[in-house]
Design a protein around this motif. Structure first.
Motif, PDB file in Angstrom:
ATOM      1  N   LEU A 102       0.901  -1.099  -0.117  1.00 59.37           N
ATOM      2  CA  LEU A 102       0.083  -0.013  -0.199  1.00 59.37           C
ATOM      3  C   LEU A 102       0.981   1.496   0.089  1.00 59.37           C
ATOM      4  N   ASP A 103       0.977   1.818  -1.152  1.00 60.58           N
ATOM      5  CA  ASP A 103       2.031   2.997  -1.503  1.00 60.58           C
ATOM      6  C   ASP A 103       1.289   4.452  -0.787  1.00 60.58           C
ATOM      7  N   LYS A 104       0.080   4.578  -1.177  1.00 55.69           N
ATOM      8  CA  LYS A 104      -0.243   6.043  -0.620  1.00 55.69           C
ATOM      9  C   LYS A 104      -1.797   5.858  -0.762  1.00 55.69           C
ATOM     10  N   LEU A 105      -2.614   6.634   0.344  1.00 57.66           N
ATOM     11  CA  LEU A 105      -3.972   6.766   0.319  1.00 57.66           C
ATOM     12  C   LEU A 105      -4.155   8.392  -0.243  1.00 57.66           C
ATOM     13  N   LEU A 106      -4.942   8.307  -1.381  1.00 62.67           N
ATOM     14  CA  LEU A 106      -5.221   9.576  -1.545  1.00 62.67           C
ATOM     15  C   LEU A 106      -6.380  10.311  -1.114  1.00 62.67           C
ATOM     16  N   GLU A 107      -6.644  11.590  -1.269  1.00 62.56           N
ATOM     17  CA  GLU A 107      -7.595  12.517  -0.777  1.00 62.56           C
ATOM     18  C   GLU A 107      -9.073  11.922  -0.805  1.00 62.56           C
ATOM     19  N   LYS A 108      -9.964  11.914   0.465  1.00 63.66           N
ATOM     20  CA  LYS A 108     -11.227  11.336   0.008  1.00 63.66           C
ATOM     21  C   LYS A 108     -11.942  12.312  -0.659  1.00 63.66           C
ATOM     22  N   GLN A 109     -12.958  11.898  -1.673  1.00 62.19           N
ATOM     23  CA  GLN A 109     -13.826  12.658  -2.224  1.00 62.19           C
ATOM     24  C   GLN A 109     -15.226  12.474  -1.949  1.00 62.19           C
ATOM     25  N   SER A 110     -16.205  13.522  -1.967  1.00 58.68           N
ATOM     26  CA  SER A 110     -17.620  13.273  -1.508  1.00 58.68           C
ATOM     27  C   SER A 110     -18.384  14.228  -2.263  1.00 58.68           C
ATOM     28  N   GLY A 111     -19.727  13.952  -2.262  1.00 59.17           N
ATOM     29  CA  GLY A 111     -20.862  14.840  -3.005  1.00 59.17           C
ATOM     30  C   GLY A 111     -22.251  14.037  -2.673  1.00 59.17           C
ATOM     31  N   THR A 112     -22.934  14.494  -3.585  1.00 56.08           N
ATOM     32  CA  THR A 112     -24.250  14.169  -3.522  1.00 56.08           C
ATOM     33  C   THR A 112     -24.733  13.792  -4.963  1.00 56.08           C
ATOM     34  N   SER A 113     -25.345  12.681  -5.132  1.00 59.47           N
ATOM     35  CA  SER A 113     -25.840  12.001  -6.479  1.00 59.47           C
ATOM     36  C   SER A 113     -26.923  12.706  -7.007  1.00 59.47           C
ATOM     37  N   ASN A 114     -27.178  12.529  -8.192  1.00 53.37           N
ATOM     38  CA  ASN A 114     -28.490  13.089  -8.849  1.00 53.37           C
ATOM     39  C   ASN A 114     -29.710  12.791  -8.064  1.00 53.37           C
ATOM     40  N   ALA A 115     -29.777  11.374  -7.206  1.00 54.26           N
ATOM     41  CA  ALA A 115     -30.999  11.244  -6.608  1.00 54.26           C
ATOM     42  C   ALA A 115     -31.116  11.738  -5.284  1.00 54.26           C
TER      43      ALA A 115
ATOM     44  N   GLU B 226     -11.549 -10.668   7.220  1.00 51.90           N
ATOM     45  CA  GLU B 226     -10.728  -9.440   6.201  1.00 51.90           C
ATOM     46  C   GLU B 226     -11.816  -8.613   5.891  1.00 51.90           C
ATOM     47  N   PRO B 227     -11.409  -7.128   5.814  1.00 47.60           N
ATOM     48  CA  PRO B 227     -12.343  -6.397   5.196  1.00 47.60           C
ATOM     49  C   PRO B 227     -12.926  -6.759   4.002  1.00 47.60           C
ATOM     50  N   THR B 228     -14.284  -6.664   3.654  1.00 48.76           N
ATOM     51  CA  THR B 228     -14.622  -7.056   2.353  1.00 48.76           C
ATOM     52  C   THR B 228     -15.536  -5.942   1.886  1.00 48.76           C
ATOM     53  N   PHE B 229     -15.270  -5.492   0.649  1.00 46.14           N
ATOM     54  CA  PHE B 229     -16.101  -4.531  -0.011  1.00 46.14           C
ATOM     55  C   PHE B 229     -16.825  -4.929  -1.130  1.00 46.14           C
ATOM     56  N   VAL B 230     -18.140  -4.722  -1.160  1.00 43.68           N
ATOM     57  CA  VAL B 230     -19.281  -5.139  -2.252  1.00 43.68           C
ATOM     58  C   VAL B 230     -19.681  -3.966  -3.039  1.00 43.68           C
ATOM     59  N   GLU B 231     -19.350  -3.631  -4.175  1.00 47.37           N
ATOM     60  CA  GLU B 231     -19.756  -2.391  -4.902  1.00 47.37           C
ATOM     61  C   GLU B 231     -21.417  -2.491  -5.328  1.00 47.37           C
ATOM     62  N   SER B 232     -22.028  -1.339  -5.292  1.00 49.37           N
ATOM     63  CA  SER B 232     -23.231  -1.214  -5.741  1.00 49.37           C
ATOM     64  C   SER B 232     -23.507  -0.360  -6.684  1.00 49.37           C
ATOM     65  N   GLU B 233     -24.362  -0.548  -7.606  1.00 42.90           N
ATOM     66  CA  GLU B 233     -24.478   0.581  -8.756  1.00 42.90           C
ATOM     67  C   GLU B 233     -24.961   2.015  -8.219  1.00 42.90           C
ATOM     68  N   ASP B 234     -25.498   1.620  -7.137  1.00 39.46           N
ATOM     69  CA  ASP B 234     -26.163   3.063  -6.589  1.00 39.46           C
ATOM     70  C   ASP B 234     -24.996   4.217  -5.976  1.00 39.46           C
ATOM     71  N   ASP B 235     -23.680   3.446  -5.786  1.00 38.54           N
ATOM     72  CA  ASP B 235     -22.632   4.217  -5.375  1.00 38.54           C
ATOM     73  C   ASP B 235     -21.872   5.081  -6.342  1.00 38.54           C
ATOM     74  N   LEU B 236     -22.303   4.891  -7.627  1.00 37.16           N
ATOM     75  CA  LEU B 236     -21.677   5.912  -8.696  1.00 37.16           C
ATOM     76  C   LEU B 236     -22.203   7.410  -8.648  1.00 37.16           C
ATOM     77  N   PRO B 237     -21.139   7.928  -8.384  1.00 30.99           N
ATOM     78  CA  PRO B 237     -21.365   9.441  -8.568  1.00 30.99           C
ATOM     79  C   PRO B 237     -21.951  10.046  -9.804  1.00 30.99           C
ATOM     80  N   PHE B 238     -21.972   9.409 -10.894  1.00 28.35           N
ATOM     81  CA  PHE B 238     -22.717  10.187 -12.078  1.00 28.35           C
ATOM     82  C   PHE B 238     -23.274   8.868 -12.843  1.00 28.35           C
TER      83      PHE B 238
END
Length: 113
Positions: free
Chosen positions: A10-23, A101-113
């Motif tokens: 793990l080389d680097k953690l980049l800055e967090k990004q946040s916002g509000t979706s169209n929904a 272990e930390p497990t991450f499951v992607e959801s289509e609703d998480d996309l910002p666009f």
């Protein structure tokens, strides 16, 4: 398709990004860099979406050896195409001694666009 994995530091953690979706839903994502021992193409930029996933990522120390399982996705936005490496499982040297272990499951609703 077979499962996609990368093992490296793990080389680097980049800055967090946040916002509000169209929904109207709040979202947060964080990208991070993993550098493998391969001679070529050895730097990968992965991302995780969602507060829980970002918080779990923060529990892994920079410099730790990690194994990242991920999906490749491409989205079109305003005529341009964006490819991302979405991590859904990250295991580190410190988590291999634990039962979970930390497990991450992607959801289509998480996309910002």
């Amino acid at each position: 398709m077979s499962e996609l994995k990368v093992v490296g530091k793990l080389d680097k953690l980049l800055e967090k990004q946040s916002g509000t979706s169209n929904a109207g839903k709040e979202w947060v994502k964080q990208s991070f860099l993993v550098k493998s021992d391969e001679q070529y193409n050895n730097l990968y930029c992965f991302e995780v979406f969602g507060k829980d996933k970002v918080d779990n990522l923060a529990s892994i120390s920079v410099g730790s050896t990690v194994e990242v399982s991920f999906n490749v996705g491409t989205n079109e936005w305003k005529g341009k195409y964006y490819t991302s490496l979405s991590a859904w499982r990250i295991s580190s040297e410190s988590s291999t001694n634990q039962t979970e272990e930390p497990t991450f499951v992607e959801s289509e609703d998480d996309l910002p666009f």
